[in-house]
Design an enzyme around this catalytic site. Structure first.
Site, mmCIF file in Angstrom:
data_model
loop_
_atom_site.group_PDB
_atom_site.id
_atom_site.type_symbol
_atom_site.label_atom_id
_atom_site.label_comp_id
_atom_site.label_asym_id
_atom_site.label_seq_id
_atom_site.Cartn_x
_atom_site.Cartn_y
_atom_site.Cartn_z
ATOM 1 N N ASP A 7 35.429 -92.786 -31.079
ATOM 2 C CA ASP A 7 34.557 -93.440 -32.052
ATOM 3 C C ASP A 7 33.268 -92.675 -32.286
ATOM 4 O O ASP A 7 32.741 -92.649 -33.404
ATOM 5 C CB ASP A 7 34.254 -94.875 -31.618
ATOM 6 C CG ASP A 7 35.394 -95.816 -31.913
ATOM 7 O OD1 ASP A 7 36.238 -95.473 -32.768
ATOM 8 O OD2 ASP A 7 35.460 -96.891 -31.297
ATOM 9 N N ARG A 25 35.807 -96.971 -38.839
ATOM 10 C CA ARG A 25 34.560 -96.336 -38.414
ATOM 11 C C ARG A 25 33.786 -95.642 -39.535
ATOM 12 O O ARG A 25 32.558 -95.781 -39.614
ATOM 13 C CB ARG A 25 34.827 -95.354 -37.268
ATOM 14 C CG ARG A 25 35.366 -95.971 -35.979
ATOM 15 C CD ARG A 25 34.852 -97.356 -35.725
ATOM 16 N NE ARG A 25 35.142 -97.811 -34.357
ATOM 17 C CZ ARG A 25 35.089 -99.067 -33.976
ATOM 18 N NH1 ARG A 25 34.787 -100.007 -34.859
ATOM 19 N NH2 ARG A 25 35.347 -99.411 -32.732
ATOM 20 N N SER A 40 39.545 -103.731 -22.220
ATOM 21 C CA SER A 40 38.603 -103.929 -23.321
ATOM 22 C C SER A 40 39.385 -103.988 -24.620
ATOM 23 O O SER A 40 40.504 -103.464 -24.716
ATOM 24 C CB SER A 40 37.575 -102.792 -23.370
ATOM 25 O OG SER A 40 38.200 -101.568 -23.699
ATOM 26 N N ASP A 72 26.639 -104.376 -24.842
ATOM 27 C CA ASP A 72 26.258 -102.976 -25.043
ATOM 28 C C ASP A 72 25.193 -102.815 -26.117
ATOM 29 O O ASP A 72 24.153 -102.181 -25.887
ATOM 30 C CB ASP A 72 27.487 -102.144 -25.421
ATOM 31 C CG ASP A 72 28.383 -101.864 -24.222
ATOM 32 O OD1 ASP A 72 27.970 -102.192 -23.102
ATOM 33 O OD2 ASP A 72 29.480 -101.319 -24.423
#
Length: 404
Positions: free
Chosen positions: A122, A93, A178, A13
Site C-alpha cells: 500500500d 489506493r 488483520s 493506527d
C-alpha cells in the site's frame, strides 16, 4: 505551522498518527475516504478527529467512482494478479490518494500522510499515485520513520499514547489476523494466516460470503447485461455501478462464491499470504468473459489476454496514473465497444455455471460451426490451409529429421 492531509480511518493506527503529527508541529486535515467500509459510524469518526485536534475533518464518498472508474475497467481487462487475485485493495489506493490530494489543494496543505507500513504494497500504491498527480508533494509515511517506530514498537505503546492524549480507542483483544474491506472485497492477512500450513478459509470471520458447504441446496440464477463492456442491468433492472456491485455481493455471497487463498509476491520483494472474498466482482468477471466469447474476434481476444497480466501487475504495484496505463485503457475502450450482451449464470455452492448468453454483436454462427452439413464453410478448403501451415515443418523435417 506546516499542514498535511491524513488519510484517516479513525482506527488505532491513524489515531496515533494524527496525534504524532501534531506533536511534530503539523496542522492535520483528516480525510475519511468512504469506499464502503462496514460497521463504522461516519459522523463518530469525524467527531473523533476533531476531538483529537484535527484542523479539519471530512468524509468523501467515493464508492460509485471506485466501481465505475477503477474496478470496472480492470474487470474489462479480466486482470487478475498472478492469475487469481481480483485486486480489490490495489484498485482503491490510487483513488484514496487522488481524493486526499484534492483536499490538500483545497486547504493548502504542504504534505500527504498515510498509515501504510514500510513492508507492504500500500505504501507503493499511495506514493506512486500521489507523486504522479502532484510531483512535488511531500509524503509522510510514519512507519518508514525510525523515530516513529522507536516510539511505537507495538500496540501497547500506541494504546498508552492514546490514553495519555485522551484519544478514544477500542482496546479490545486483537483478532488473529488483520483485514481490509471496501465495497469490492475483503482481504485477510497476518497473524495466524502467516503460517501457510494453516487452512486459510477456516480462519477469518468472513463478512461477505457463506462457505460453499453452508450455501443453499438449490441453484440460484442471476442475469447480468453489459453495454460496451460495462455491466448495466441486473435481472432485467438498470442499476448504477455501486448498486450492481453491492447486490451481486449479496447474491454471490449467499451462494458461497468468491473466496480465495493465495501466496502472492509483493512488490517490495517478499512473499505474503492473503485470503480474499469478492463475490460480486467474481460474478462480473465470469459474466463479462462469457459476453466476450461471443463478441470479440480471436486475435483481439488473444492479444488482450496477453496484455491482461501487465494491467494486473501495474494495478497491484500502484502504477495507475502512468502513460502506459493511459494507452492500455484507450486500447481497452476500443476493444470493449462491441462487448454488449446478456448472460444468465447459475450459482450453486461456490460454483458458477453459464446458463445462457446472447448478444446483438455475436460472432458465433451456428451454421458455420455445426458438425452438420451446410453453412458457408467448405471443408475442402482446409486441405490447402493445412498444406500451407505445415510447410515450415515439412521443410525442417527434411533438413533436420526428428527421431521418433
Amino acid at each position: 505551522m506546516p499542514s498535511c492531509v491524513l488519510a484517516y480511518s479513525g482506527g488505532l493506527d491513524t489515531s496515533v498518527i494524527l496525534g504524532w503529527l501534531q506533536d511534530e508541529g503539523y496542522d492535520v486535515h483528516c480525510v475519511y475516504v468512504d469506499l464502503g467500509q462496514p460497521g463504522e459510524d461516519r459522523e463518530a469518526v469525524l467527531k473523533k478527529a476533531y476531538a483529537c485536534g484535527a484542523k479539519s475533518a471530512r468524509i468523501v464518498d467515493a464508492q460509485e467512482e471506485l466501481c465505475r472508474d477503477f474496478a470496472f475497467p480492470v474487470m474489462q481487462w479480466q486482470a487478475r494478479y498472478e492469475g487469481v487475485y481480483l485486486l480489490g485493495t490495489s484498485i482503491a489506493r490510487p483513488l484514496i490518494s487522488k481524493v486526499c490530494l484534492q483536499v490538500a489543494r483545497e486547504v493548502g496543505a504542504d504534505a500527504y500522510a498515510h498509515g501504510a507500513t514500510g513492508k507492504g504494497n500500500d505504501q507503493c500504491r499511495f506514493q506512486l499515485a500521489a507523486e504522479a498527480l502532484e510531483p512535488g508533494v511531500k509524503i509522510i509515511a510514519p512507519w518508514r520513520i525510525e523515530k516513529y517506530r522507536t516510539k511505537f514498537p507495538g500496540r501497547t505503546e500506541m494504546i498508552t499514547f492514546c490514553q495519555q492524549k485522551g484519544i478514544p480507542v477500542k482496546a479490545s483483544v486483537a483478532k488473529p489476523y488483520s483485514s481490509d474491506e471496501n465495497c469490492l472485497h475483503i482481504s485477510y492477512e497476518a497473524g495466524v494466516l502467516e503460517d501457510p500450513k494453516v487452512k486459510g478459509v477456516d480462519v477469518p470471520d468472513f463478512g461477505m460470503t457463506v462457505s460453499p458447504q453452508q450455501a443453499p441446496e438449490k441453484t440460484e440464477e442471476v442475469t447480468i447485461g453489459f453495454e460496451h463492456g460495462v455491466p448495466v442491468t441486473l435481472n432485467g433492472r438498470t442499476v448504477n455501478p455501486l448498486t450492481m456491485v453491492l447486490e451481486l455481493n449479496k447474491i454471490g455471497g449467499r451462494n458461497g462464491v468468491g473466496r480465495l487463498d493465495m501466496i502472492e509476491n509483493r512488490f517490495v520483494g517478499m512473499k505474503s499470504r492473503g485470503v480474499y472474498e469478492a463475490p460480486g466482482m467474481t460474478l462480473l468477471y465470469e459474466a463479462h468473459r462469457y459476453v466476450e466469447q461471443l463478441t470479440l474476434d480471436r486475435d483481439l481476444l488473444h492479444l488482450r489476454d496477453r496484455l491482461s497480466p501487465e494491467i494486473a501487475e501495474m494495478v497491484y504495484y500502484g502504477f495507475w496514473y502512468t502513460a502506459k496505463m493511459d494507452a492500455l485503457m484507450a486500447f481497452n475502450k476500443q476493444a470493449q465497444a462491441v462487448v454488449t450482451g446478456e448472460v444468465k449464470l447459475g450459482l450453486y455452492k461456490g460454483n458458477i455455471a453459464v446458463c445462457s448468453r446472447t448478444s446483438p454483436n455475436s460472432l458465433y454462427d451456428d451454421k458455420i460451426a455445426s458438425m452438420e452439413a451446410g453453412g458457408s464453410y467448405n471443408q475442402t478448403d482446409a486441405e490447402g490451409f493445412l498444406r500451407l501451415m505445415g510447410l515450415p515443418g515439412r521443410v525442417q523435417g527434411r533438413v533436420r529429421p526428428r527421431a521418433y
